[in-house]
Design a protein around this motif. Structure first.
Motif, short mmCIF file in Angstrom:
data_model
loop_
_atom_site.label_atom_id
_atom_site.label_comp_id
_atom_site.label_asym_id
_atom_site.label_seq_id
_atom_site.Cartn_x
_atom_site.Cartn_y
_atom_site.Cartn_z
N ALA A 13 -7.05 -150.08 -33.41
CA ALA A 13 -6.17 -150.40 -32.23
C ALA A 13 -6.01 -149.44 -31.03
O ALA A 13 -6.00 -149.76 -29.89
CB ALA A 13 -4.57 -150.08 -32.80
N GLY A 14 -6.00 -148.09 -31.27
CA GLY A 14 -6.14 -147.01 -30.32
C GLY A 14 -7.40 -147.18 -29.46
O GLY A 14 -7.39 -147.18 -28.16
N VAL A 15 -8.71 -147.31 -30.16
CA VAL A 15 -9.84 -147.61 -29.47
C VAL A 15 -9.90 -148.73 -28.45
O VAL A 15 -10.28 -148.89 -27.38
CB VAL A 15 -10.94 -147.77 -30.52
CG1 VAL A 15 -12.21 -148.39 -29.72
CG2 VAL A 15 -11.40 -146.56 -31.15
N ARG A 16 -9.06 -149.87 -28.95
CA ARG A 16 -9.25 -151.12 -28.18
C ARG A 16 -8.07 -151.19 -27.10
O ARG A 16 -8.66 -151.32 -25.82
CB ARG A 16 -8.36 -152.23 -28.84
CG ARG A 16 -9.33 -152.88 -30.07
CD ARG A 16 -8.91 -154.33 -30.61
NE ARG A 16 -7.73 -154.03 -31.26
CZ ARG A 16 -7.48 -154.10 -32.61
NH1 ARG A 16 -8.93 -153.89 -33.33
NH2 ARG A 16 -6.66 -153.67 -33.42
N ALA A 17 -7.06 -150.17 -27.12
CA ALA A 17 -6.22 -149.74 -26.10
C ALA A 17 -7.24 -149.12 -25.05
O ALA A 17 -6.75 -148.96 -23.76
CB ALA A 17 -5.17 -148.68 -26.63
N GLY A 18 -7.80 -147.93 -25.43
CA GLY A 18 -8.66 -147.09 -24.46
C GLY A 18 -9.66 -147.97 -23.70
O GLY A 18 -9.82 -147.81 -22.60
N HIS A 19 -10.53 -149.00 -24.47
CA HIS A 19 -11.21 -150.03 -23.83
C HIS A 19 -10.47 -150.78 -22.93
O HIS A 19 -11.07 -150.75 -21.85
CB HIS A 19 -11.86 -150.76 -24.92
CG HIS A 19 -12.78 -151.72 -24.43
ND1 HIS A 19 -14.03 -151.64 -23.80
CD2 HIS A 19 -12.74 -153.13 -24.29
CE1 HIS A 19 -14.76 -152.61 -23.44
NE2 HIS A 19 -13.95 -153.62 -23.57
N LEU A 20 -9.36 -151.34 -23.12
CA LEU A 20 -8.57 -152.14 -22.26
C LEU A 20 -8.05 -151.49 -21.14
O LEU A 20 -7.90 -152.05 -19.97
CB LEU A 20 -7.43 -152.87 -22.92
CG LEU A 20 -7.71 -153.99 -24.16
CD1 LEU A 20 -6.45 -154.30 -24.91
CD2 LEU A 20 -8.48 -155.20 -23.33
N ALA A 28 -17.51 -149.56 -37.10
CA ALA A 28 -16.03 -150.27 -37.06
C ALA A 28 -15.39 -149.98 -35.47
O ALA A 28 -15.04 -150.87 -34.86
CB ALA A 28 -15.01 -150.25 -37.91
N LEU A 29 -15.55 -148.72 -35.07
CA LEU A 29 -14.88 -148.26 -33.75
C LEU A 29 -15.62 -148.78 -32.63
O LEU A 29 -15.28 -149.20 -31.48
CB LEU A 29 -14.63 -146.74 -33.81
CG LEU A 29 -13.51 -146.24 -34.99
CD1 LEU A 29 -13.70 -144.74 -34.92
CD2 LEU A 29 -12.35 -146.76 -34.90
N LEU A 30 -16.98 -148.90 -32.85
CA LEU A 30 -17.80 -149.45 -31.82
C LEU A 30 -17.47 -150.90 -31.46
O LEU A 30 -17.40 -151.34 -30.34
CB LEU A 30 -19.35 -149.30 -32.21
CG LEU A 30 -19.75 -147.60 -32.32
CD1 LEU A 30 -21.19 -147.69 -32.58
CD2 LEU A 30 -19.65 -146.93 -30.95
N ARG A 31 -17.33 -151.50 -32.55
CA ARG A 31 -16.93 -152.85 -32.58
C ARG A 31 -15.65 -153.20 -31.93
O ARG A 31 -15.42 -154.19 -31.31
CB ARG A 31 -17.11 -153.50 -33.90
CG ARG A 31 -18.53 -153.78 -34.33
CD ARG A 31 -18.70 -154.67 -35.54
NE ARG A 31 -18.01 -154.06 -36.65
CZ ARG A 31 -18.53 -153.45 -37.56
NH1 ARG A 31 -19.67 -152.76 -37.46
NH2 ARG A 31 -17.82 -152.70 -38.63
N ALA A 32 -14.68 -152.23 -32.03
CA ALA A 32 -13.38 -152.29 -31.39
C ALA A 32 -13.43 -151.83 -30.03
O ALA A 32 -12.41 -152.20 -29.23
CB ALA A 32 -12.44 -151.31 -32.44
N GLY A 33 -14.49 -151.37 -29.56
CA GLY A 33 -14.60 -150.95 -28.05
C GLY A 33 -14.69 -149.72 -27.89
O GLY A 33 -14.87 -149.12 -26.68
#
Length: 269
Positions: A210-217, A234-239
Motif C-alpha cells: 500500500a505504501g509503495v503504491r502511495a509513493g508511485h501515485l 511483489a513490491l515492484l509490481r506494486a509500483g
C-alpha cells in the motif's frame, strides 16, 4: 555471518533534496509486533463470529496482513480485512473502548495489544537503517518519517530515533489534517511539503504494498521497496522502482556543505 548485500540503489545528492522513510518494517522491526497484535485480534474475532460453524476455522495469515492491513491506517485495515471475509461492523465512535463491537472498538483493542507487545519486546531498530539515515543527513538531505501508525512518536522515542528526522507525519497528524491514508499519496506528499521538497526531488522507502503504491501515485523521484518478507518482486509490481532486502544495499553519493539549520513545519521536537 552473511556478507553485505551488493549496492543496488544510489541516492544522488545532485538529484534529491529529501528522503521519506516509512517506520514499521523499514527503520524499525515493529512490523512484527503489529502483525502479532493483528493476528491476535482477528483470530479471536473470527473464532467468535464464524458464520458457518461447520467450516474449518481460517486464521488470519501473513498474506492477509500484507494484502489488507500492512501500511494502511488502522481502521481502514480492519474494514478491508473484514470485507475480505464477508464480514462488517458498525463504525462506532472514536471514543469506543476495546470491548465495543465496532470498527473503532476493534481498533482500540488492537492498539492495546500492540502496546502490550511493545512493552514486552521493546523497539527493535534496524542498524542498517540508522547507518543510511546518518549518511543521508551527512549529505545534506532532509528526512521525514511517514507512517500510518498512531504510535509513531512513541516508537521513535523508545527507539532513540527522533534526532534522525526533520519532520514526522503519522496517523495522529494525518487525522488532524484529514489526510487519506496509504495507498493514497497524501501523507507522503505532506511529508515532502514539510521538508520544502518537490516530489520529483524526493525519494521514498517503503516495505508495504500500500505504501509503495502511495509513493508511485505521488510521482516521487524514486520509490524503494524494502522487502522484509513475502514474494520477490511483489513490491515492484506494486509500483516500486527498485526492491531491496536490506538497506545496506543503498548508498548515498554526492556531498553538500554542512546542513543549514532547518525548521520544518511539524518538525520533530
Amino acid at each position: 555471518m552473511s556478507s553485505p548485500e551488493p549496492v543496488a540503489v544510489i541516492l544522488s545528492r545532485g538529484e534529491l533534496d529529501a528522503v521519506l522513510f516509512d517506520l514499521d518494517g523499514v527503520v524499525t522491526r515493529t512490523a512484527r509486533v503489529h502483525a502479532a497484535a493483528w493476528k491476535r485480534l482477528f483470530d479471536a474475532y473470527l473464532r467468535e463470529h464464524s458464520t458457518d460453524p461447520d467450516r474449518d476455522f481460517q486464521p488470519f495469515t501473513q498474506e492477509d496482513y500484507r494484502r489488507y492491513v500492512d501500511g494502511r491506517p488502522r481502521l481502514e485495515g480492519i474494514r478491508c480485512f473484514l470485507a475480505s471475509r464477508g464480514l462488517s461492523l458498525p463504525e462506532g465512535a472514536p471514543d469506543d473502548g476495546p470491548d465495543a463491537e465496532t470498527v473503532h472498538g476493534l481498533g482500540a483493542r488492537k492498539n492495546a495489544w500492540f502496546l502490550e507487545e511493545l512493552e514486552q519486546r521493546g523497539v527493535e531498530v534496524d542498524p542498517a537503517a540508522v547507518a543510511l539515515l546518518e549518511q543521508v543527513r551527512a549529505a545534506g538531505l532532509r528526512t521525514a518519517v511517514v507512517t500510518s501508525s498512531r504510535n509513531g512518536a512513541a516508537v521513535l522515542r523508545l527507539g532513540g530515533l527522533e534526532h534522525l528526522f526533520d519532520a514526522r507525519v503519522d496517523g495522529v497528524e494525518a487525522g488532524k489534517l484529514g489526510l487519506a491514508g496509504k495507498p493514497a499519496p497524501d501523507t507522503f506528499l505532506e511529508g515532502a511539503r514539510r521538508l520544502g521538497s518537490e516530489p520529483a526531488r524526493t525519494a521514498v522507502f517503503e516495505d508495504a504494498q500500500a505504501g509503495v503504491r502511495a509513493g508511485h501515485l505521488g510521482g516521487f523521484a524514486l520509490v524503494i521497496g524494502v522487502r522484509r518478507s513475502g514474494e520477490t518482486g511483489a513490491l515492484l509490481r506494486a509500483g516500486a522502482d527498485v526492491e531491496v532486502e536490506e538497506l545496506s544495499a543503498v548508498r548515498v553519493e554526492g556531498a553538500a556543505p554542512p546542513r543549514p539549520e532547518f525548521h520544518a513545519e511539524g518538525a520533530m521536537p
